[in-house]
Enzyme design. Structure first.
Site, PDB file in Angstrom:
ATOM      1  N   ASP A 105      49.787 -44.015 -35.094  1.00 42.88           N
ATOM      2  CA  ASP A 105      49.535 -43.232 -33.883  1.00 42.88           C
ATOM      3  C   ASP A 105      48.357 -42.306 -34.173  1.00 42.88           C
ATOM      4  O   ASP A 105      47.838 -42.289 -35.305  1.00 42.88           O
ATOM      5  CB  ASP A 105      50.812 -42.446 -33.517  1.00 42.88           C
ATOM      6  CG  ASP A 105      50.864 -42.069 -32.040  1.00 42.88           C
ATOM      7  OD1 ASP A 105      49.873 -42.253 -31.320  1.00 42.88           O
ATOM      8  OD2 ASP A 105      51.925 -41.560 -31.609  1.00 42.88           O
TER       9      ASP A 105
ATOM     10  N   GLU B 224      48.033 -38.743 -32.696  1.00 41.26           N
ATOM     11  CA  GLU B 224      48.202 -37.291 -32.544  1.00 41.26           C
ATOM     12  C   GLU B 224      48.496 -36.586 -33.859  1.00 41.26           C
ATOM     13  O   GLU B 224      48.272 -35.380 -33.988  1.00 41.26           O
ATOM     14  CB  GLU B 224      49.313 -36.979 -31.533  1.00 41.26           C
ATOM     15  CG  GLU B 224      48.954 -37.305 -30.096  1.00 41.26           C
ATOM     16  CD  GLU B 224      49.307 -38.722 -29.685  1.00 41.26           C
ATOM     17  OE1 GLU B 224      49.654 -39.551 -30.571  1.00 41.26           O
ATOM     18  OE2 GLU B 224      49.225 -39.019 -28.474  1.00 41.26           O
TER      19      GLU B 224
ATOM     20  N   HIS C  60      49.128 -46.190 -30.108  1.00 45.40           N
ATOM     21  CA  HIS C  60      48.772 -45.065 -29.242  1.00 45.40           C
ATOM     22  C   HIS C  60      48.201 -45.565 -27.910  1.00 45.40           C
ATOM     23  O   HIS C  60      47.282 -46.392 -27.896  1.00 45.40           O
ATOM     24  CB  HIS C  60      47.744 -44.166 -29.931  1.00 45.40           C
ATOM     25  CG  HIS C  60      47.217 -43.092 -29.032  1.00 45.40           C
ATOM     26  ND1 HIS C  60      47.995 -42.045 -28.607  1.00 45.40           N
ATOM     27  CD2 HIS C  60      46.001 -42.928 -28.451  1.00 45.40           C
ATOM     28  CE1 HIS C  60      47.269 -41.271 -27.804  1.00 45.40           C
ATOM     29  NE2 HIS C  60      46.064 -41.790 -27.698  1.00 45.40           N
TER      30      HIS C  60
ATOM     31  N   HIS D  17      53.938 -37.542 -34.580  1.00 48.87           N
ATOM     32  CA  HIS D  17      53.957 -36.172 -34.065  1.00 48.87           C
ATOM     33  C   HIS D  17      55.376 -35.784 -33.711  1.00 48.87           C
ATOM     34  O   HIS D  17      56.250 -36.648 -33.579  1.00 48.87           O
ATOM     35  CB  HIS D  17      53.068 -36.097 -32.815  1.00 48.87           C
ATOM     36  CG  HIS D  17      53.362 -37.245 -31.885  1.00 48.87           C
ATOM     37  ND1 HIS D  17      54.426 -37.231 -31.013  1.00 48.87           N
ATOM     38  CD2 HIS D  17      52.793 -38.474 -31.771  1.00 48.87           C
ATOM     39  CE1 HIS D  17      54.472 -38.400 -30.387  1.00 48.87           C
ATOM     40  NE2 HIS D  17      53.504 -39.182 -30.835  1.00 48.87           N
TER      41      HIS D  17
ATOM     42  N   HIS E 172      55.079 -34.762 -28.062  1.00 48.46           N
ATOM     43  CA  HIS E 172      55.516 -35.467 -26.859  1.00 48.46           C
ATOM     44  C   HIS E 172      56.404 -36.622 -27.322  1.00 48.46           C
ATOM     45  O   HIS E 172      56.501 -36.888 -28.527  1.00 48.46           O
ATOM     46  CB  HIS E 172      54.320 -36.015 -26.073  1.00 48.46           C
ATOM     47  CG  HIS E 172      53.599 -37.131 -26.778  1.00 48.46           C
ATOM     48  ND1 HIS E 172      52.745 -36.908 -27.827  1.00 48.46           N
ATOM     49  CD2 HIS E 172      53.632 -38.471 -26.621  1.00 48.46           C
ATOM     50  CE1 HIS E 172      52.266 -38.070 -28.265  1.00 48.46           C
ATOM     51  NE2 HIS E 172      52.801 -39.039 -27.545  1.00 48.46           N
TER      52      HIS E 172
ATOM     53  N   GLU F 239      59.701 -40.049 -31.217  1.00 42.87           N
ATOM     54  CA  GLU F 239      59.320 -41.427 -31.559  1.00 42.87           C
ATOM     55  C   GLU F 239      59.766 -41.806 -32.978  1.00 42.87           C
ATOM     56  O   GLU F 239      60.200 -42.933 -33.214  1.00 42.87           O
ATOM     57  CB  GLU F 239      57.805 -41.577 -31.400  1.00 42.87           C
ATOM     58  CG  GLU F 239      57.392 -41.472 -29.940  1.00 42.87           C
ATOM     59  CD  GLU F 239      55.888 -41.324 -29.739  1.00 42.87           C
ATOM     60  OE1 GLU F 239      55.109 -41.798 -30.577  1.00 42.87           O
ATOM     61  OE2 GLU F 239      55.491 -40.727 -28.718  1.00 42.87           O
TER      62      GLU F 239
HETATM   63 ZN   LIG Z   1      50.029 -41.369 -29.463  1.00 39.63          ZN
END
Ligand SMILES: [Zn+2]
Length: 273
Positions: free
Chosen positions: A8, A10, A60, A105, A116, A135
């Site tokens: 990902d 972030e 992502h 993240h 998020h 996640e």
């Molecule tokens: Zn992401």
């Protein structure tokens, strides 16, 4: 030794602002290069440890951030969307020995850089069996279902703190400290890559671990949308129950179905907001 890497953006060092995560901005081009650098560091660490197969899932947004010709040639790349198992598409297709999360993240509902869960505009909060999840939790649970242990998680200090009790068996790499939701104090790209490469060597040095499930069937998902209109749309998906103005519930015997439902809801949200 076969390794699956979820990538990902972030949680990558040098990334802290939303525009860095959105294609179309000049800042995004730097951010995707930083993401590639950390992914390649993880691949190199796994090769150092004797990995025989490495699959990287670009995870992502459009899931097309990693440029194929920028990724270490030893690795295979899963990219593009939609895909049923989203960030872990392909994990069930082989007998992987380990899974690692790079650039992840903290969840929605927890302080963290760019925190998020799956879709920041549409999902206010996600719970599994009554617990707030992000996640890392959802995909660690899916990995358990596939018989694959989580060995390494890289991201900010808040994600590391979140994972401390939830994934105690996984090594945690901190590449930046949260200053605010859109602000971080990051390691340099070189330093973050060196940390990730070394941590990956360490994570794989002990041989194959065992998956350590935290959630058990039946899996009861609660999804709180950011707006009631999204809950209206999510309620149209088969098997979904409406819990209140902004929340829906979904019960399944597999984490994989839960992940597919979340992916479908996120796609559906894209047609409304
Ligand atoms: Zn992401």
């Amino acid at each position: 030794m076969k390794l699956f890497i979820v990538a990902d953006i972030e949680g990558v060092a040098g990334v802290a602002r939303p525009e860095q995560c959105r294609p179309g901005n000049p800042e995004y081009e730097l951010a995707r290069a930083l993401m590639e650098g950390e992914v390649n560091a993880a691949i190199e660490g796994a090769i150092d440890s004797g990995a025989t197969r490495i699959v990287v899932a670009d995870s992502h947004a459009s899931m097309s951030n990693l440029r194929a010709d920028h990724i270490h040639p030893f690795a295979e790349l899963v990219h593009g969307k939609p895909r049923r198992f989203s960030m872990a598409e392909g994990l069930a297709d082989d007998e992987f020995d380990a899974i690692a999360f790079i650039g992840l993240h903290a969840p929605a509902g927890v302080a963290g850089v760019l925190a998020h869960t799956i879709n920041g505009r549409a999902f206010h909060r996600v719970e599994l069996n009554g617990e707030l999840v992000g996640e890392t939790d959802l995909y660690a649970a899916y990995a358990c279902e596939c018989g694959v242990p989580l060995v390494l998680v890289s991201g900010d200090d808040r994600l590391a703190a979140w994972g401390e009790e939830r994934h105690p068996q996984a090594l945690r790499v901190v590449v930046k400290q949260m200053q605010a939701t859109w602000s971080a104090r990051s390691l340099s790209p070189q330093a973050s890559r060196e940390r990730i490469r070394q941590a990956m060597r360490d994570a794989l040095a002990g041989g194959r671990g065992e998956p350590q499930p935290r959630f058990f069937a039946p899996y009861r998902l609660k999804l709180v949308a950011t707006q009631p209109v999204l809950a209206d749309a999510f309620s149209m998906l088969p098997g979904v129950e409406r819990l209140d103005a902004q929340s829906i519930g979904f019960t399944s015997n597999t984490v994989g179905e839960t992940i597919a439902l979340l992916g479908a809801a996120s796609l559906l949200a894209g047609s409304l907001i």
